[in-house]
Write a protein that holds these residues in place. Structure first.
Motif, PDB file in Angstrom:
ATOM      1  N   MET A 393     -83.085  75.175 -46.991  1.00 50.87           N
ATOM      2  CA  MET A 393     -83.630  76.478 -47.374  1.00 50.87           C
ATOM      3  C   MET A 393     -82.618  77.586 -47.077  1.00 50.87           C
ATOM      4  O   MET A 393     -82.370  78.473 -47.907  1.00 50.87           O
ATOM      5  CB  MET A 393     -84.925  76.731 -46.602  1.00 50.87           C
ATOM      6  N   MET A 394     -81.997  77.528 -45.903  1.00 53.12           N
ATOM      7  CA  MET A 394     -80.994  78.528 -45.529  1.00 53.12           C
ATOM      8  C   MET A 394     -79.783  78.438 -46.451  1.00 53.12           C
ATOM      9  O   MET A 394     -79.279  79.468 -46.959  1.00 53.12           O
ATOM     10  CB  MET A 394     -80.579  78.327 -44.075  1.00 53.12           C
ATOM     11  N   ILE A 395     -79.314  77.213 -46.686  1.00 53.70           N
ATOM     12  CA  ILE A 395     -78.146  77.038 -47.545  1.00 53.70           C
ATOM     13  C   ILE A 395     -78.445  77.479 -48.969  1.00 53.70           C
ATOM     14  O   ILE A 395     -77.615  78.104 -49.639  1.00 53.70           O
ATOM     15  CB  ILE A 395     -77.659  75.573 -47.496  1.00 53.70           C
ATOM     16  N   ASN A 396     -79.644  77.183 -49.455  1.00 55.53           N
ATOM     17  CA  ASN A 396     -80.077  77.626 -50.784  1.00 55.53           C
ATOM     18  C   ASN A 396     -80.007  79.144 -50.876  1.00 55.53           C
ATOM     19  O   ASN A 396     -79.466  79.702 -51.845  1.00 55.53           O
ATOM     20  CB  ASN A 396     -81.502  77.124 -51.034  1.00 55.53           C
ATOM     21  N   ALA A 397     -80.566  79.823 -49.871  1.00 57.70           N
ATOM     22  CA  ALA A 397     -80.586  81.285 -49.893  1.00 57.70           C
ATOM     23  C   ALA A 397     -79.173  81.855 -49.913  1.00 57.70           C
ATOM     24  O   ALA A 397     -78.866  82.777 -50.684  1.00 57.70           O
ATOM     25  CB  ALA A 397     -81.357  81.812 -48.688  1.00 57.70           C
ATOM     26  N   VAL A 398     -78.290  81.296 -49.081  1.00 63.60           N
ATOM     27  CA  VAL A 398     -76.909  81.795 -49.010  1.00 63.60           C
ATOM     28  C   VAL A 398     -76.172  81.509 -50.314  1.00 63.60           C
ATOM     29  O   VAL A 398     -75.445  82.353 -50.853  1.00 63.60           O
ATOM     30  CB  VAL A 398     -76.178  81.172 -47.809  1.00 63.60           C
ATOM     31  N   ALA A 399     -76.383  80.302 -50.862  1.00 62.66           N
ATOM     32  CA  ALA A 399     -75.665  79.896 -52.070  1.00 62.66           C
ATOM     33  C   ALA A 399     -76.042  80.750 -53.272  1.00 62.66           C
ATOM     34  O   ALA A 399     -75.205  81.032 -54.139  1.00 62.66           O
ATOM     35  CB  ALA A 399     -75.936  78.424 -52.369  1.00 62.66           C
ATOM     36  N   ASN A 400     -77.299  81.168 -53.342  1.00 58.39           N
ATOM     37  CA  ASN A 400     -77.782  81.904 -54.515  1.00 58.39           C
ATOM     38  C   ASN A 400     -77.873  83.414 -54.310  1.00 58.39           C
ATOM     39  O   ASN A 400     -78.225  84.146 -55.231  1.00 58.39           O
ATOM     40  CB  ASN A 400     -79.137  81.348 -54.949  1.00 58.39           C
ATOM     41  N   SER A 401     -77.557  83.860 -53.111  1.00 59.66           N
ATOM     42  CA  SER A 401     -77.500  85.296 -52.848  1.00 59.66           C
ATOM     43  C   SER A 401     -76.391  85.932 -53.681  1.00 59.66           C
ATOM     44  O   SER A 401     -75.318  85.351 -53.861  1.00 59.66           O
ATOM     45  CB  SER A 401     -77.226  85.523 -51.358  1.00 59.66           C
ATOM     46  N   ARG A 402     -76.640  87.125 -54.203  1.00 58.92           N
ATOM     47  CA  ARG A 402     -75.633  87.797 -55.030  1.00 58.92           C
ATOM     48  C   ARG A 402     -75.033  89.034 -54.374  1.00 58.92           C
ATOM     49  O   ARG A 402     -74.098  89.617 -54.918  1.00 58.92           O
ATOM     50  CB  ARG A 402     -76.248  88.178 -56.384  1.00 58.92           C
ATOM     51  N   VAL A 403     -75.562  89.472 -53.259  1.00 60.96           N
ATOM     52  CA  VAL A 403     -74.900  90.590 -52.578  1.00 60.96           C
ATOM     53  C   VAL A 403     -73.581  90.069 -52.006  1.00 60.96           C
ATOM     54  O   VAL A 403     -73.445  88.867 -51.728  1.00 60.96           O
ATOM     55  CB  VAL A 403     -75.781  91.179 -51.450  1.00 60.96           C
ATOM     56  N   PRO A 404     -72.601  90.916 -51.846  1.00 68.33           N
ATOM     57  CA  PRO A 404     -71.321  90.448 -51.281  1.00 68.33           C
ATOM     58  C   PRO A 404     -71.492  89.905 -49.861  1.00 68.33           C
ATOM     59  O   PRO A 404     -72.279  90.435 -49.070  1.00 68.33           O
ATOM     60  CB  PRO A 404     -70.458  91.712 -51.281  1.00 68.33           C
ATOM     61  N   HIS A 405     -70.754  88.852 -49.560  1.00 72.81           N
ATOM     62  CA  HIS A 405     -70.777  88.243 -48.237  1.00 72.81           C
ATOM     63  C   HIS A 405     -69.406  88.394 -47.578  1.00 72.81           C
ATOM     64  O   HIS A 405     -68.374  88.239 -48.230  1.00 72.81           O
ATOM     65  CB  HIS A 405     -71.095  86.753 -48.333  1.00 72.81           C
ATOM     66  N   LEU A 406     -69.428  88.660 -46.286  1.00 69.57           N
ATOM     67  CA  LEU A 406     -68.225  88.658 -45.450  1.00 69.57           C
ATOM     68  C   LEU A 406     -68.447  87.650 -44.332  1.00 69.57           C
ATOM     69  O   LEU A 406     -69.543  87.604 -43.755  1.00 69.57           O
ATOM     70  CB  LEU A 406     -67.978  90.038 -44.841  1.00 69.57           C
ATOM     71  N   SER A 407     -67.440  86.850 -44.017  1.00 72.22           N
ATOM     72  CA  SER A 407     -67.567  85.873 -42.935  1.00 72.22           C
ATOM     73  C   SER A 407     -66.429  86.037 -41.943  1.00 72.22           C
ATOM     74  O   SER A 407     -65.279  86.239 -42.346  1.00 72.22           O
ATOM     75  CB  SER A 407     -67.565  84.448 -43.479  1.00 72.22           C
ATOM     76  N   VAL A 408     -66.773  85.941 -40.662  1.00 72.15           N
ATOM     77  CA  VAL A 408     -65.769  85.947 -39.594  1.00 72.15           C
ATOM     78  C   VAL A 408     -66.060  84.771 -38.681  1.00 72.15           C
ATOM     79  O   VAL A 408     -67.149  84.670 -38.102  1.00 72.15           O
ATOM     80  CB  VAL A 408     -65.790  87.259 -38.786  1.00 72.15           C
ATOM     81  N   LEU A 409     -65.098  83.856 -38.564  1.00 75.95           N
ATOM     82  CA  LEU A 409     -65.232  82.725 -37.657  1.00 75.95           C
ATOM     83  C   LEU A 409     -64.736  83.170 -36.282  1.00 75.95           C
ATOM     84  O   LEU A 409     -63.535  83.391 -36.086  1.00 75.95           O
ATOM     85  CB  LEU A 409     -64.412  81.528 -38.154  1.00 75.95           C
ATOM     86  N   MET A 410     -65.687  83.320 -35.335  1.00 78.23           N
ATOM     87  CA  MET A 410     -65.333  83.768 -33.987  1.00 78.23           C
ATOM     88  C   MET A 410     -65.065  82.596 -33.066  1.00 78.23           C
ATOM     89  O   MET A 410     -64.127  82.603 -32.276  1.00 78.23           O
ATOM     90  CB  MET A 410     -66.453  84.612 -33.403  1.00 78.23           C
ATOM     91  N   GLY A 411     -65.953  81.585 -33.142  1.00 78.03           N
ATOM     92  CA  GLY A 411     -65.844  80.409 -32.288  1.00 78.03           C
ATOM     93  C   GLY A 411     -65.937  79.159 -33.124  1.00 78.03           C
ATOM     94  O   GLY A 411     -65.201  78.984 -34.085  1.00 78.03           O
ATOM     95  N   ALA A 412     -66.890  78.285 -32.786  1.00 83.53           N
ATOM     96  CA  ALA A 412     -67.063  77.042 -33.535  1.00 83.53           C
ATOM     97  C   ALA A 412     -67.700  77.320 -34.889  1.00 83.53           C
ATOM     98  O   ALA A 412     -68.505  78.239 -35.041  1.00 83.53           O
ATOM     99  CB  ALA A 412     -67.938  76.076 -32.736  1.00 83.53           C
ATOM    100  N   SER A 413     -67.329  76.514 -35.870  1.00 88.64           N
ATOM    101  CA  SER A 413     -67.974  76.549 -37.185  1.00 88.64           C
ATOM    102  C   SER A 413     -67.927  75.130 -37.722  1.00 88.64           C
ATOM    103  O   SER A 413     -67.054  74.762 -38.498  1.00 88.64           O
ATOM    104  CB  SER A 413     -67.259  77.526 -38.125  1.00 88.64           C
ATOM    105  N   TYR A 414     -68.902  74.337 -37.267  1.00 92.63           N
ATOM    106  CA  TYR A 414     -68.884  72.898 -37.521  1.00 92.63           C
ATOM    107  C   TYR A 414     -69.999  72.470 -38.471  1.00 92.63           C
ATOM    108  O   TYR A 414     -71.056  73.107 -38.551  1.00 92.63           O
ATOM    109  CB  TYR A 414     -69.047  72.123 -36.211  1.00 92.63           C
ATOM    110  N   GLY A 415     -69.762  71.362 -39.149  1.00 91.73           N
ATOM    111  CA  GLY A 415     -70.781  70.699 -39.933  1.00 91.73           C
ATOM    112  C   GLY A 415     -71.393  71.580 -41.005  1.00 91.73           C
ATOM    113  O   GLY A 415     -70.786  72.533 -41.499  1.00 91.73           O
TER     114      GLY A 415
END
Length: 534
Positions: A393-415
């Protein structure tokens, strides 16, 4: 205003330890960046200057408005490969005549500016950024075309570069090429397909095939100037729209082209008088992430040091507490923030995230993802509780969201947590990493342990004794391999991010990105999220 409190103690031993670990990683990062700045090395830098030419970054600097920032992108491209760090090209976002532009510049001190496979990846990423954010694109060209020994990796996919230039133009996004030297073979199509082309007297040479190739193909004798010089293209072929007398004049003419574009942003910039700095010192961002990522940290301490006035309205603060969500402004721009708190994503966090992403789309508000996750929770209790469908459900929402996304990897980002938090495969407009970050399918110890368990079970099923010494050696090798491949410089070298940044620069970098994003319309999806499994 709901100012975030802070529990960070800069005098505490833990803070000093975290800061020391971060600064050590920053020192290694600066050394890697120095490799990109060195270009082709002292010999080729000196030869280039002896010809009276400016270096790639000097050209960029003279193109930009005075005292304005330049957000360099992918500076570590090709790190860890057989090619020079930086991939013989400079890319980034800067302001020209008051207009935010995507700028690319070939580095002719590296094999004559020839394009290798990483140059192509870097250029295509730059074009993608220009297209998504509707940024006028300025190419500072001096390239011998494809690096011929690696042509098998460039020729077929390389056509996308020229396709994207035409698509930018078709979308109404201006493209400008300034030719400083040779622009040969495939390199000739950059000025040939751009909306505006500037060439320099006695310097610019644009042809599909140089004199040697023409001689081999047709037997015709020719010289550089009659075949592809600036004078010929300005007077005879018509390829040159503007004729400059030297490099400085060419950059001046490029600035005048941009000044005449009549370019307007879709959204006006916020009034700088209304923007308030965070209430806490951004210098303290260097001491928040522990050297050991197994140690949790509160991402609110990061949020408090990057958002305006440290003002943050948290959403569902008592539900799904290992994911912090809420609303803020950053350099005057509204943002919705999702930040991992204790690493693991459970069902509650996943459902909370999905709802929050939907709300941001209803309000046309960009989303900022701050990564520190080991992934979605595993185990019988959680599988029975629906972690797969809730994570989906979370991945679906993120994948189909159309507002711009910004990502910052601060620590772990696994799996799959990397996916749910909008990793590279989910097309964030921009993605940056801190030097403290790590990203892989899982942690090195976990991955090595899984392989060990599988091998042990296989031996037992066959009735064979298990080699404990061999197992220990294999685990050590696997752990070392996964550790090295999960580090930010390795990932940045493969363009899985847009750069590794100093944590203390995070607010500035995100502000520049948000400004660029608002050149294009910011609109969320209304419905259209597909089927949420409930």
């Amino acid at each position: 205003m709901p100012t975030l409190p802070t529990a960070l103690d800069p005098t505490a031993p833990a803070y000093a330890s975290h800061r020391a670990a971060t600064l050590a990683k920053l020192a290694a990062l600066q050394e890697a960046h120095a490799g990109a700045l060195a270009g082709g090395g002292d010999k080729y830098l000196a030869r280039h200057r002896a010809r009276g030419k400016l270096l790639a970054r000097e050209r960029v600097e003279l193109l930009l408005d005075p005292d304005t920032p330049f957000l360099e992108l992918s500076p570590l491209a090709a790190w860890g490969s057989d090619y020079p760090v930086g991939a013989s090209m400079v890319t980034g976002i800067g302001v020209v005549e008051g207009v935010e532009c995507l700028i690319t510049a070939n580095d002719p001190t590296v094999r004559g500016g020839a394009s290798n496979p990483w140059t192509l990846k870097k250029a295509l990423r730059a074009n993608q950024i220009a297209y998504e954010n509707r940024l006028p694109c300025i190419s500072l060209v001096e390239s011998g075309g494809a690096d011929l020994p690696s042509q098998k990796e460039i020729f077929i996919p390389g056509g996308a570069l020229f396709r994207e230039i035409t698509r930018l133009s078709a979308a109404g996004i201006p493209t400008v090429a300034v030719v400083f030297g040779n622009s040969t073979a495939g390199g000739a199509y950059v000025p040939g397909m751009s909306d505006h082309t500037v060439m320099i007297k006695d310097r610019s040479k644009v042809f599909l095939g140089g004199p040697p190739l023409v001689k081999m193909a047709t037997g015709e004798e020719s010289d550089d100037e009659s075949l592809g010089g600036a004078d010929m293209h300005a007077r005879t072929s018509g390829l040159a729209d503007h004729y400059a007398v030297d490099e400085h004049d060419a950059l001046h003419q490029a600035r005048r082209v941009v000044a005449r574009l009549n370019w307007r942003k879709a959204h006006p910039d916020p009034d700088p008088e209304t923007v308030q700095e965070p209430r806490y010192d951004q210098e303290e961002l260097a001491g928040i992430v522990p050297g050991d990522l197994k140690t949790p940290f509160d991402p609110r301490e990061v949020v408090a040091r990057i958002v305006d006035a440290s003002d943050f309205d948290e959403f569902k603060p008592l539900y799904g507490t290992s994911l912090v969500t809420g609303w803020a402004r950053l350099h005057g721009y509204p943002v919705g923030i999702l930040a991992n708190a204790q690493g693991v994503l459970f069902s509650a966090e996943s459902q909370k995230a999905a709802q929050f992403v939907q709300l941001a789309n209803q309000r046309d508000i960009p989303l900022l993802f701050l990564h520190n996750t080991t992934g979605y929770m595993v185990g019988k209790e959680y599988e029975q509780g629906g972690i797969i469908k809730h994570g989906a459900m979370m991945i679906n929402a993120v994948a189909n969201s159309r507002v711009p996304h910004l990502s910052v990897l601060m620590g772990a980002s696994y799996g799959a947590g990397h996916y749910g938090m909008c990793g590279r495969a989910y097309d964030p407009r921009f993605l940056f990493a801190w030097p403290t970050a790590k990203s892989a399918v899982m942690g090195p110890q976990q991955l090595a342990g899984v392989l060990s368990i599988v091998a042990r079970a296989s031996a037992a099923a066959k009735g064979q004794p298990y080699d404990e010494e061999g197992d220990a050696a294999l685990r050590a090798v696997v752990e070392q391999q996964i550790e090295s491949e999960s580090l930010p410089m390795f990932l940045s070298g493969r363009l899985y991010d847009d750069g590794v940044i100093d944590p203390r620069d995070t607010r500035t970098v995100l502000g520049l990105c948000l400004s660029a994003i608002h050149t294009a319309p910011v609109e969320g999806v209304r419905g259209g999220f597909g089927v949420f499994r409930m």
